[in-house]
Motif scaffolding. Structure first.
Motif, PDB file in Angstrom:
ATOM      1  N   ALA A  20       0.526  -5.646  -3.999  1.00  0.00           N
ATOM      2  CA  ALA A  20       1.116  -6.335  -2.789  1.00  0.00           C
ATOM      3  C   ALA A  20       0.298  -7.405  -2.425  1.00  0.00           C
ATOM      4  CB  ALA A  20       1.259  -5.256  -1.554  1.00  0.00           C
ATOM      5  N   ILE A  21       0.675  -8.801  -2.088  1.00  0.00           N
ATOM      6  CA  ILE A  21      -0.069  -9.577  -1.762  1.00  0.00           C
ATOM      7  C   ILE A  21       0.310 -10.450  -0.636  1.00  0.00           C
ATOM      8  CG2 ILE A  21      -0.894 -12.024  -2.692  1.00  0.00           C
ATOM      9  CD1 ILE A  21      -1.279  -9.592  -4.862  1.00  0.00           C
ATOM     10  N   ASP A  22      -0.636 -10.548   0.329  1.00  0.00           N
ATOM     11  CA  ASP A  22      -0.335 -11.212   1.568  1.00  0.00           C
ATOM     12  C   ASP A  22      -1.197 -12.463   1.597  1.00  0.00           C
ATOM     13  OD1 ASP A  22       1.293  -9.353   3.263  1.00  0.00           O
ATOM     14  OD2 ASP A  22       0.076  -8.012   2.508  1.00  0.00           O
ATOM     15  N   ALA A  38      -9.309 -11.307  -1.571  1.00  0.00           N
ATOM     16  CA  ALA A  38     -10.020  -9.857  -1.239  1.00  0.00           C
ATOM     17  C   ALA A  38      -9.181  -8.777  -1.882  1.00  0.00           C
ATOM     18  CB  ALA A  38      -9.957  -9.613   0.285  1.00  0.00           C
ATOM     19  N   VAL A  39      -9.593  -8.074  -2.821  1.00  0.00           N
ATOM     20  CA  VAL A  39      -9.018  -6.975  -3.549  1.00  0.00           C
ATOM     21  C   VAL A  39      -9.477  -5.604  -2.702  1.00  0.00           C
ATOM     22  CG1 VAL A  39      -8.728  -5.815  -5.674  1.00  0.00           C
ATOM     23  CG2 VAL A  39      -8.892  -8.108  -5.881  1.00  0.00           C
ATOM     24  N   ILE A  40      -8.477  -4.952  -2.175  1.00  0.00           N
ATOM     25  CA  ILE A  40      -8.593  -3.842  -1.617  1.00  0.00           C
ATOM     26  C   ILE A  40      -8.110  -2.424  -2.205  1.00  0.00           C
ATOM     27  CG2 ILE A  40      -8.262  -2.777   0.842  1.00  0.00           C
ATOM     28  CD1 ILE A  40      -7.234  -5.795   1.629  1.00  0.00           C
ATOM     29  N   CYS A  41      -9.089  -1.511  -2.197  1.00  0.00           N
ATOM     30  CA  CYS A  41      -8.738  -0.097  -3.012  1.00  0.00           C
ATOM     31  C   CYS A  41      -8.383   1.000  -2.038  1.00  0.00           C
ATOM     32  CB  CYS A  41     -10.072   0.481  -3.856  1.00  0.00           C
ATOM     33  SG  CYS A  41     -10.389  -1.024  -4.826  1.00  0.00           S
ATOM     34  N   THR A  58      -5.109  -2.216   7.522  1.00  0.00           N
ATOM     35  CA  THR A  58      -6.003  -3.005   8.679  1.00  0.00           C
ATOM     36  C   THR A  58      -7.106  -3.812   8.156  1.00  0.00           C
ATOM     37  OG1 THR A  58      -5.609  -0.909  10.116  1.00  0.00           O
ATOM     38  CG2 THR A  58      -7.716  -2.365  10.467  1.00  0.00           C
ATOM     39  N   ILE A  59      -7.554  -3.303   6.877  1.00  0.00           N
ATOM     40  CA  ILE A  59      -8.697  -4.113   6.082  1.00  0.00           C
ATOM     41  C   ILE A  59      -8.116  -5.331   5.655  1.00  0.00           C
ATOM     42  CG2 ILE A  59     -10.091  -4.190   4.114  1.00  0.00           C
ATOM     43  CD1 ILE A  59     -10.491  -1.129   4.019  1.00  0.00           C
ATOM     44  N   ALA A  60      -6.656  -5.346   5.162  1.00  0.00           N
ATOM     45  CA  ALA A  60      -5.968  -6.620   4.826  1.00  0.00           C
ATOM     46  C   ALA A  60      -5.982  -7.376   5.854  1.00  0.00           C
ATOM     47  CB  ALA A  60      -4.587  -5.924   4.193  1.00  0.00           C
ATOM     48  N   ARG A  61      -5.440  -6.836   7.019  1.00  0.00           N
ATOM     49  CA  ARG A  61      -5.425  -7.769   8.398  1.00  0.00           C
ATOM     50  C   ARG A  61      -6.592  -8.460   8.819  1.00  0.00           C
ATOM     51  NH1 ARG A  61      -1.628  -3.320   9.599  1.00  0.00           N
ATOM     52  NH2 ARG A  61       0.484  -4.047   9.583  1.00  0.00           N
ATOM     53  N   VAL A  71      -5.250  -8.743  -1.531  1.00  0.00           N
ATOM     54  CA  VAL A  71      -4.480  -7.914  -2.760  1.00  0.00           C
ATOM     55  C   VAL A  71      -4.606  -6.393  -2.618  1.00  0.00           C
ATOM     56  CG1 VAL A  71      -4.426  -7.849  -5.085  1.00  0.00           C
ATOM     57  CG2 VAL A  71      -5.046 -10.101  -3.866  1.00  0.00           C
ATOM     58  N   ARG A  72      -3.529  -5.937  -2.161  1.00  0.00           N
ATOM     59  CA  ARG A  72      -3.626  -4.583  -2.316  1.00  0.00           C
ATOM     60  C   ARG A  72      -2.787  -3.964  -3.644  1.00  0.00           C
ATOM     61  NH1 ARG A  72       0.009  -2.789   1.463  1.00  0.00           N
ATOM     62  NH2 ARG A  72       0.770  -5.068   1.865  1.00  0.00           N
ATOM     63  N   PHE A  73      -3.111  -2.700  -3.958  1.00  0.00           N
ATOM     64  CA  PHE A  73      -2.502  -2.328  -5.223  1.00  0.00           C
ATOM     65  C   PHE A  73      -2.434  -0.672  -5.117  1.00  0.00           C
ATOM     66  CE2 PHE A  73      -6.897  -2.289  -6.279  1.00  0.00           C
ATOM     67  CZ  PHE A  73      -6.998  -1.395  -7.117  1.00  0.00           C
ATOM     68  N   ASN A  74      -1.603  -0.242  -5.817  1.00  0.00           N
ATOM     69  CA  ASN A  74      -1.586   1.320  -6.109  1.00  0.00           C
ATOM     70  C   ASN A  74      -2.225   1.599  -7.443  1.00  0.00           C
ATOM     71  OD1 ASN A  74      -0.280   2.240  -3.778  1.00  0.00           O
ATOM     72  ND2 ASN A  74       1.911   1.894  -4.986  1.00  0.00           N
ATOM     73  N   PHE A  75      -3.008   2.618  -7.371  1.00  0.00           N
ATOM     74  CA  PHE A  75      -3.721   3.099  -8.626  1.00  0.00           C
ATOM     75  C   PHE A  75      -2.785   3.801  -9.304  1.00  0.00           C
ATOM     76  CE2 PHE A  75      -7.821   3.521  -5.709  1.00  0.00           C
ATOM     77  CZ  PHE A  75      -8.394   2.748  -6.376  1.00  0.00           C
ATOM     78  N   ARG A  76      -3.203   3.963 -10.824  1.00  0.00           N
ATOM     79  CA  ARG A  76      -2.661   4.504 -11.781  1.00  0.00           C
ATOM     80  C   ARG A  76      -1.978   5.616 -11.260  1.00  0.00           C
ATOM     81  NH1 ARG A  76      -6.444   5.247 -16.674  1.00  0.00           N
ATOM     82  NH2 ARG A  76      -6.851   3.033 -15.954  1.00  0.00           N
ATOM     83  N   GLY A  77      -0.773   5.943 -11.650  1.00  0.00           N
ATOM     84  CA  GLY A  77       0.222   7.364 -11.143  1.00  0.00           C
ATOM     85  C   GLY A  77       0.557   7.214  -9.691  1.00  0.00           C
ATOM     86  N   VAL A  78       0.405   6.332  -8.866  1.00  0.00           N
ATOM     87  CA  VAL A  78       0.961   6.155  -7.546  1.00  0.00           C
ATOM     88  C   VAL A  78       2.042   5.065  -7.393  1.00  0.00           C
ATOM     89  CG1 VAL A  78       0.165   5.480  -5.254  1.00  0.00           C
ATOM     90  CG2 VAL A  78      -1.471   6.625  -6.861  1.00  0.00           C
ATOM     91  N   GLY A  79       2.808   5.557  -6.489  1.00  0.00           N
ATOM     92  CA  GLY A  79       4.183   4.862  -6.718  1.00  0.00           C
ATOM     93  C   GLY A  79       4.874   4.310  -7.950  1.00  0.00           C
TER      94      GLY A  79
END
Length: 210
Positions: A20-22, A38-41, A58-61, A71-79
């Motif tokens: 997900a990119i904002d 910024a890549v957020i885990c 919140t970190i993204a904001r 840049v947020r993302f789902n780890f493997r096996g999530v969503g």
């Protein structure tokens, strides 16, 4: 996170990774372009952690306010992300794949994470440094210091922990930070998930990363 959030998938080590990119607001950009990426885990996949976690958002904001693409993302096996949980090893590889897909030459890169995501972000930062391509900044929120062996981190790393953290004791983060002489910002009376204190968390991150 909002109607302008761009959803896409990239190729990861175990298959597709959902991202997900904002984009930052116009007034926070430089010559119309983001100041960096910024890549957020996100937190632990086996305990409901996803890229839509409120602390992750919140970190993204915070980084968006500072002019960075979030840049947020789902780890493997999530969503929608392929694969299965890999105890932090594969998830660190996932984070590095997201960095490789979104990093731009000459543009600052920040890494950030919450809880388990802090472990993966710190591991990814260490791997990038070893490869001679270090991240420019690292931010760790509620790092899972009692559950995973976090590596040493750069001296300017931002670390934020709740005083009343019921999942990762504050003392564990102090014990990890002390040998590095690494400052830890403690939010009084705050638990692991920063309930009711997300605005404060954002303010602290913006001030620390500015």
């Amino acid at each position: 996170m909002n109607r302008d959030t761009q959803l896409l998938t990239i190729a990861g080590p175990a298959g597709a990774l959902a991202c997900a990119i904002d984009e930052p607001p116009a007034e926070a950009r430089v010559d119309g372009a983001p100041r960096g990426v910024a890549v957020i885990c996100h937190p632990h996949p086996l305990h409901g952690g996803t890229m839509d976690n409120k602390v992750v958002q919140t970190i993204a904001r915070a980084v968006l306010q500072l002019g960075f693409r979030a840049v947020r993302f789902n780890f493997r096996g999530v969503g929608e992300s392929s694969g299965t949980y890999d105890d932090g090893r594969g998830e660190t590889d996932d984070a590095l794949a997201v960095v490789a897909a979104h990093r731009q030459a000459g543009v600052p890169l920040w890494l950030a994470g919450f809880s388990f995501g802090s472990f993966c972000a710190a591991q990814a930062a260490a791997r990038l440094a070893e490869a001679g391509t270090p991240a420019d900044r690292l931010a760790l929120v509620g790092p899972a210091t009692s559950r995973f062996a976090l590596p040493a981190v750069p001296a300017d790393t931002v670390v934020v922990h709740g005083e009343a953290d019921e999942v990762v004791p504050l003392q564990a983060t102090f014990d990890w930070a002390r040998p590095q002489a690494l400052p830890v910002t403690v939010l009084p009376g705050v638990g692991h998930f920063f309930h009711g204190q997300l605005t404060l968390l954002k303010t602290v991150l913006v001030q620390a990363l500015r």
